[in-house]
Design an enzyme around this catalytic site. Structure first.
Site, PDB file in Angstrom:
ATOM      1  CE  LYS A 202     -11.333   8.518   3.292  1.00 56.31           C
ATOM      2  NZ  LYS A 202     -12.373   7.619   4.201  1.00 56.31           N
ATOM      3  CE  LYS A 256      -9.222  10.552   5.867  1.00 58.63           C
ATOM      4  NZ  LYS A 256     -10.015   9.641   6.161  1.00 58.63           N
TER       5      LYS A 256
HETATM    6  C1  PBG Z   1     -12.677   5.330   6.829  1.00 61.01           C
HETATM    7  C2  PBG Z   1     -11.683   6.513   7.473  1.00 61.01           C
HETATM    8  C3  PBG Z   1     -10.306   6.619   6.789  1.00 61.01           C
HETATM    9  C4  PBG Z   1      -9.898   7.510   7.752  1.00 61.01           C
HETATM   10  C5  PBG Z   1     -10.928   8.086   8.268  1.00 61.01           C
HETATM   11  N1  PBG Z   1     -11.983   7.606   8.152  1.00 61.01           N
HETATM   12  C6  PBG Z   1      -9.551   5.542   6.367  1.00 61.01           C
HETATM   13  C7  PBG Z   1      -9.704   5.107   4.787  1.00 61.01           C
HETATM   14  O1  PBG Z   1     -10.705   5.683   4.214  1.00 61.01           O
HETATM   15  O2  PBG Z   1      -9.122   3.918   4.584  1.00 61.01           O
HETATM   16  C8  PBG Z   1      -8.154   8.045   7.664  1.00 61.01           C
HETATM   17  C9  PBG Z   1      -7.949   8.741   8.896  1.00 61.01           C
HETATM   18  C10 PBG Z   1      -6.470   8.877   9.028  1.00 61.01           C
HETATM   19  O3  PBG Z   1      -5.507   8.344   8.118  1.00 61.01           O
HETATM   20  O4  PBG Z   1      -6.052   9.553   9.874  1.00 61.01           O
HETATM   21  N2  PBG Z   1     -13.535   5.597   6.051  1.00 61.01           N
END
Ligand code: PBG
Length: 329
Positions: A202, A256
């Protein structure tokens, strides 16, 4: 690669000339089995609240969930992902609402499981950001998120979500070592069948803005998440993250965001034979949707992006287009 023959005998356009021939020779395809639908939920009754930064996406109150989930099942979507919008008075610095067995997400899991049994999978994030007053995914001390203290809470959160009926726990926090600890706790507490879909790779990304808006953490977030989410200049590091999570017991991994990271999907897939899920995140959704609304793009670009994930090797895609595109498949 050996190419035999040459122009004018050899013409690659021959295979493309007819629609049936293009179908016959196509290398990739998208089916409803490839789609995971995120659903934002909110407290209250009879609510369908539009999210301004994500045209066509809503926050639903629990009484509206039945029909949303039923139509996902009808279209053949295998799994939904639940994301709660937490009221601000329930947020604090430790994110304690995450450990309330009757919080919004847990109530949603129980409701869906009761009504739909195992007709559709339920995935829930494991992370504290929907519940913290500072918007970070864990315990925030001295301008950073404390890894080991955070894991202790994530383990509890995992158990509570599993006992509410969540099928797939998706730790999205990027703490070191949390997959192993969560797996161990699940097994020890009778949840050996609950799957772990690790957000293994991520990136600290600018594409999450609309999502943070949707779950109500955008204006709260202090600083950024660069000390725990990955630096987008790196790809070797992505392989290390995946290798560790597999070792610790992840059943599947997420890459992601999606489109800017097709190279990572391809690398992970060629190095590890584990199911890989691409997450087409909120910012990607909004950009495409805005372009369609301004008539810069047409709907075919949605399909083009989704197929690009398949081509790069993804097994499935988390996408806010899931419900819309499933109807066309
Ligand atoms: C939270 C989380 C996030 C997303 C999914 N789970 C945002 C972040 O880490 O700030 C992002 C999903 C999206 O932008 O569609 N941990």
């Amino acid at each position: 690669m050996i190419i035999t023959g040459k122009y004018p005998q050899l013409r690659l356009r021959r295979n493309r000339k007819r629609e049936w021939s293009r179908r016959l020779t196509s290398e990739n395809s998208l089916s409803v089995n490839d789609l995971i639908l995120p659903i934002f939920i909110v407290d209250g009754k009879n609510k369908k609240i539009p999210i301004k930064s994500m045209p066509g996406v809503f926050r639903y109150s629990l009484d509206k969930l039945n029909s949303i989930v039923q139509s996902a099942i009808n279209s053949g979507i295998p799994m939904i992902a639940l994301f709660p919008y937490t009221k601000s008075y329930l947020k604090n610095s430790l994110g304690t609402e995450s450990l309330n067995p009757n919080n919004l997400v847990c109530r949603a899991c129980k409701l869906i499981k009761k009504k739909f049994k195992n007709k559709i999978g339920i995935m829930c994030d494991v992370a504290l950001d929907p519940y913290t007053s500072h918007g970070h995914d864990g315990i925030y001390q001295n301008n950073d998120v404390e890894n080991d203290e955070t894991i202790k809470i994530l383990v509890e959160q995992s158990l509570i979500q599993a006992s509410s009926g969540c099928d797939v726990l998706a730790p999205s926090d990027m703490m070191d070592g949390r997959i192993g600890k969560i797996r161990k706790a699940l097994d020890f507490n009778g949840f050996k069948h609950v799957q772990i879909l690790s957000y293994a790779v991520k990136f600290a990304s600018g594409y999450y803005g609309p999502f943070r808006d949707a779950v109500g953490s955008k204006n709260l977030l202090k600083g950024n998440k660069k000390t725990y989410q990955m630096d987008f200049k790196n790809s070797d590091e992505a392989l290390r993250e995946v290798a560790l999570d597999i070792k610790e017991g992840a059943d599947m991994v997420i890459i992601k965001p999606g489109l800017p990271y097709l190279d990572i999907i391809q690398k992970v897939k060629s190095n590890f034979k584990i199911p890989v899920i691409a997450y087409q995140v909120s910012g990607e959704y909004s950009m495409i949707t805005n372009s369609i609304q301004k008539k810069i793009y047409n709907k075919d670009v949605i399909m083009e992006t989704l197929i690009s994930f398949k081509r790069s090797g993804a097994n499935a895609i988390i996408t806010y287009f899931a419900d819309k595109i499933a109807k066309e498949l």
